[in-house]
Design a protein around this motif. Structure first.
Motif, PDB file in Angstrom:
ATOM      1  N   GLY A  88      -2.038  17.128  50.815  1.00  0.00           N
ATOM      2  CA  GLY A  88      -0.918  17.929  50.443  1.00  0.00           C
ATOM      3  C   GLY A  88      -0.100  18.657  51.481  1.00  0.00           C
ATOM      4  N   LEU A  89      -0.080  17.917  52.551  1.00  0.00           N
ATOM      5  CA  LEU A  89       0.708  18.689  53.624  1.00  0.00           C
ATOM      6  C   LEU A  89       2.089  18.508  53.551  1.00  0.00           C
ATOM      7  N   ARG A  90       2.751  19.632  53.830  1.00  0.00           N
ATOM      8  CA  ARG A  90       4.342  19.418  53.888  1.00  0.00           C
ATOM      9  C   ARG A  90       4.721  18.457  55.073  1.00  0.00           C
ATOM     10  N   PHE A  91       5.909  17.815  55.057  1.00  0.00           N
ATOM     11  CA  PHE A  91       6.438  16.985  55.986  1.00  0.00           C
ATOM     12  C   PHE A  91       6.135  17.625  57.367  1.00  0.00           C
ATOM     13  N   GLY A  92       7.010  18.705  57.599  1.00  0.00           N
ATOM     14  CA  GLY A  92       6.811  19.495  58.889  1.00  0.00           C
ATOM     15  C   GLY A  92       5.429  19.957  59.487  1.00  0.00           C
ATOM     16  N   GLU A  93       4.566  19.906  58.487  1.00  0.00           N
ATOM     17  CA  GLU A  93       2.968  20.218  58.850  1.00  0.00           C
ATOM     18  C   GLU A  93       2.271  18.963  59.390  1.00  0.00           C
ATOM     19  N   LEU A  94       2.726  17.845  58.734  1.00  0.00           N
ATOM     20  CA  LEU A  94       2.570  16.590  59.003  1.00  0.00           C
ATOM     21  C   LEU A  94       2.789  16.110  60.443  1.00  0.00           C
ATOM     22  N   ALA A  95       3.980  16.394  60.812  1.00  0.00           N
ATOM     23  CA  ALA A  95       4.824  15.892  61.978  1.00  0.00           C
ATOM     24  C   ALA A  95       4.031  16.727  63.029  1.00  0.00           C
ATOM     25  N   ALA A  96       3.803  17.939  62.761  1.00  0.00           N
ATOM     26  CA  ALA A  96       3.319  18.671  63.955  1.00  0.00           C
ATOM     27  C   ALA A  96       1.711  18.776  64.200  1.00  0.00           C
ATOM     28  N   LEU A  97       1.008  17.757  63.335  1.00  0.00           N
ATOM     29  CA  LEU A  97      -0.325  17.554  63.707  1.00  0.00           C
ATOM     30  C   LEU A  97      -0.941  17.236  64.983  1.00  0.00           C
ATOM     31  N   ARG A  98      -1.589  17.845  65.865  1.00  0.00           N
ATOM     32  CA  ARG A  98      -2.056  17.489  66.971  1.00  0.00           C
ATOM     33  C   ARG A  98      -3.420  16.933  67.124  1.00  0.00           C
ATOM     34  N   VAL A  99      -3.798  16.183  68.027  1.00  0.00           N
ATOM     35  CA  VAL A  99      -5.187  15.524  67.823  1.00  0.00           C
ATOM     36  C   VAL A  99      -6.298  16.350  67.817  1.00  0.00           C
ATOM     37  N   ARG A 100      -6.405  17.445  68.562  1.00  0.00           N
ATOM     38  CA  ARG A 100      -7.512  18.455  68.507  1.00  0.00           C
ATOM     39  C   ARG A 100      -7.606  19.101  67.231  1.00  0.00           C
ATOM     40  N   ARG A 101      -6.355  18.865  66.471  1.00  0.00           N
ATOM     41  CA  ARG A 101      -6.724  19.640  65.098  1.00  0.00           C
ATOM     42  C   ARG A 101      -7.230  18.708  63.992  1.00  0.00           C
ATOM     43  N   ALA A 102      -7.767  17.746  64.349  1.00  0.00           N
ATOM     44  CA  ALA A 102      -7.988  16.521  63.347  1.00  0.00           C
ATOM     45  C   ALA A 102      -9.593  16.448  63.790  1.00  0.00           C
ATOM     46  N   ASN A 103     -10.529  17.013  62.907  1.00  0.00           N
ATOM     47  CA  ASN A 103     -12.006  16.952  63.083  1.00  0.00           C
ATOM     48  C   ASN A 103     -12.397  15.978  62.257  1.00  0.00           C
ATOM     49  N   VAL A 104     -12.957  14.632  62.972  1.00  0.00           N
ATOM     50  CA  VAL A 104     -13.251  13.525  62.105  1.00  0.00           C
ATOM     51  C   VAL A 104     -14.896  13.760  61.760  1.00  0.00           C
ATOM     52  N   LEU A 105     -15.415  14.677  62.620  1.00  0.00           N
ATOM     53  CA  LEU A 105     -16.930  15.021  61.876  1.00  0.00           C
ATOM     54  C   LEU A 105     -16.893  15.698  60.576  1.00  0.00           C
ATOM     55  N   ARG A 106     -16.075  16.619  60.604  1.00  0.00           N
ATOM     56  CA  ARG A 106     -16.409  17.504  59.440  1.00  0.00           C
ATOM     57  C   ARG A 106     -15.060  17.035  58.459  1.00  0.00           C
ATOM     58  N   ARG A 107     -14.211  16.270  58.692  1.00  0.00           N
ATOM     59  CA  ARG A 107     -13.216  15.474  57.932  1.00  0.00           C
ATOM     60  C   ARG A 107     -12.373  16.771  57.572  1.00  0.00           C
ATOM     61  N   ARG A 108     -11.745  17.480  58.531  1.00  0.00           N
ATOM     62  CA  ARG A 108     -10.889  18.430  58.221  1.00  0.00           C
ATOM     63  C   ARG A 108      -9.556  18.183  59.041  1.00  0.00           C
ATOM     64  N   LEU A 109      -8.325  18.866  58.529  1.00  0.00           N
ATOM     65  CA  LEU A 109      -7.326  18.837  59.435  1.00  0.00           C
ATOM     66  C   LEU A 109      -7.060  20.347  59.342  1.00  0.00           C
ATOM     67  N   VAL A 110      -6.655  20.887  60.705  1.00  0.00           N
ATOM     68  CA  VAL A 110      -6.122  22.238  60.769  1.00  0.00           C
ATOM     69  C   VAL A 110      -4.615  22.305  61.033  1.00  0.00           C
ATOM     70  N   VAL A 111      -4.106  23.056  59.947  1.00  0.00           N
ATOM     71  CA  VAL A 111      -2.529  23.156  59.767  1.00  0.00           C
ATOM     72  C   VAL A 111      -2.250  24.361  60.481  1.00  0.00           C
ATOM     73  N   ALA A 112      -1.812  24.309  61.835  1.00  0.00           N
ATOM     74  CA  ALA A 112      -1.452  25.633  62.569  1.00  0.00           C
ATOM     75  C   ALA A 112       0.015  25.377  63.064  1.00  0.00           C
ATOM     76  N   GLU A 113       0.953  24.649  62.854  1.00  0.00           N
ATOM     77  CA  GLU A 113       2.260  24.437  63.236  1.00  0.00           C
ATOM     78  C   GLU A 113       2.910  23.723  62.500  1.00  0.00           C
ATOM     79  N   SER A 114       4.313  23.748  62.373  1.00  0.00           N
ATOM     80  CA  SER A 114       5.395  22.956  61.531  1.00  0.00           C
ATOM     81  C   SER A 114       6.542  22.783  62.620  1.00  0.00           C
TER      82      SER A 114
END
Length: 374
Positions: A192-218
């Protein structure tokens, strides 16, 4: 002291008074009664703290609007740009040359009606009115006018379009139609990310162990340039992603630095919505046989799939980054089951035994009396 006397230069009467700064002021009238009435009203406004110097309202609306527009630095660039566009496109052509004190409630009402008649959507008309109201509020604060004449104008009702929800099969076809770019569609459709949030995702905000994406920028394209900002509600949030996406997200992170973007354009750099839609989304829709689907429908789809999977309203609110659960319900209330049958069954265990009913002589029903042999 305030007074009314003959005009020494022209036929008629002159009202004289001193403003709060002690300066002599005067205003000419044809009739003495009009001069006295105006002076009495002005004096009453002074006593109520509502006095407005008549000369202060002679400034043009365009001058007030330009000063107001320069003060929009507290807003996101995209919002400020939209406000300036509404100001230049709809407000200044009509009222720019007017003195701010000359505007009347009926003038604003007629302007709103003309905008609606021109074919503008109700949403655009309401936004244009909001910008004019903000400009006039600035004039009230500056003491140029006593009140905001845009307040209380009847506005066209904006009807929210029914959101488009894709089912799981349609999402699968859409992802398959995108080929190697399917992950960007999958993350939007299931997170359910907004497009601007998807485009601003950085590698350090993708936690593959916990399966979480941290949305902190757009990131948004405004006037051909990329503008980076906080998410829409100015809050960082954590969004879960399905385990099935883990291998591809992990592969996307491989070989990149922590601050590198997770999703990038083919030539590098951040994704831009127009390019992504033309290159990825629209071809995927054609391949999947889907007509009339927009990129934002993926966000609606994520909400509907989460609700269908049993998510409660607070979970959906957090996933989407809505300001409140009320906002989530306002858009997706129809997707949540009303649970009325479950409520009735739960209450059934609390109902005490009831006496049997008897039919009275007049045909009405009533509870049998304990002393009644019936």
């Amino acid at each position: 002291m305030a007074s009314v006397s003959r005009n020494p230069k022209d036929p008629g009467w002159q009202a004289r008074w001193r403003d709060p700064g002690g300066r002599q002021r005067k205003k000419n009238f044809t009739r003495k009664v009009d001069a006295q009435r105006w002076l009495d009203q002005m004096q009453a406004e002074r006593h109520r703290g509502q006095y407005v110097d008549p000369r202060a309202g002679k400034v043009r609306v365009s001058e007030v609007a330009e000063g107001w527009a320069r003060g929009l630095t507290h807003l996101k660039v995209s919002t400020a740009t939209r406000y300036r566009g509404l100001m230049c496109g709809h407000i200044l052509p009509r009222f720019g040359a007017w003195a701010v004190a000359d505007l009347r409630h009926s003038d604003v009402r007629d302007w709103v009606n003309d905008l609606s008649a021109s074919g503008l959507s109700a949403g655009t008309v309401r936004q244009a009115h909001r910008v004019l109201s903000l400009i006039l509020s600035e004039s009230v604060k500056d003491g140029r006018i006593a009140r905001n004449v845009a307040a209380g104008v009847q506005l066209p009702r904006a009807v929210r379009a029914d959101p488009r929800f894709l089912d799981a099969d349609e999402v699968a076809r859409l992802i398959a139609g995108a080929g190697t770019n399917g992950l960007s569609i999958a993350v939007r459709a299931f997170c359910g990310l907004r497009f601007g949030e998807l485009a601003a995702l950085r590698v350090r905000r993708a936690n593959v162990l916990r399966r979480r994406l941290v949305v902190a920028e757009s990131v948004t394209e405004v006037g051909g340039r990329l503008v980076w900002s906080l998410p829409k509600t100015n809050r960082t949030r954590t969004v879960p992603f399905p385990p099935s996406l883990t291998p591809q997200i992990e592969a996307l992170c491989r070989g990149k630095g922590p601050d590198d973007l997770l999703f990038t354009a083919p030539e590098g750099g951040a994704l831009r919505l127009g390019n992504w839609r033309r290159r990825v989304f629209d071809p995927a829709c054609r391949a999947a046989g889907l007509v009339g689907v927009t990129p934002h429908d993926l966000r609606h789809t994520a909400a509907s799939l989460a609700i269908a999977s049993g998510a409660n309203v607070k979970a959906v609110q957090q996933m989407l980054g809505h300001a409140s659960a009320a906002m989530t319900l306002d858009v997706y209330a129809g997707l949540f089951g009303d649970d009325l049958d479950a409520v009735a069954l739960a209450l059934d265990g609390l109902v005490p035994p009831l006496r049997p009913l008897r039919v009275q002589s007049d045909g009405e029903e009533g509870q049998a009396d304990a002393a009644d042999p019936a």
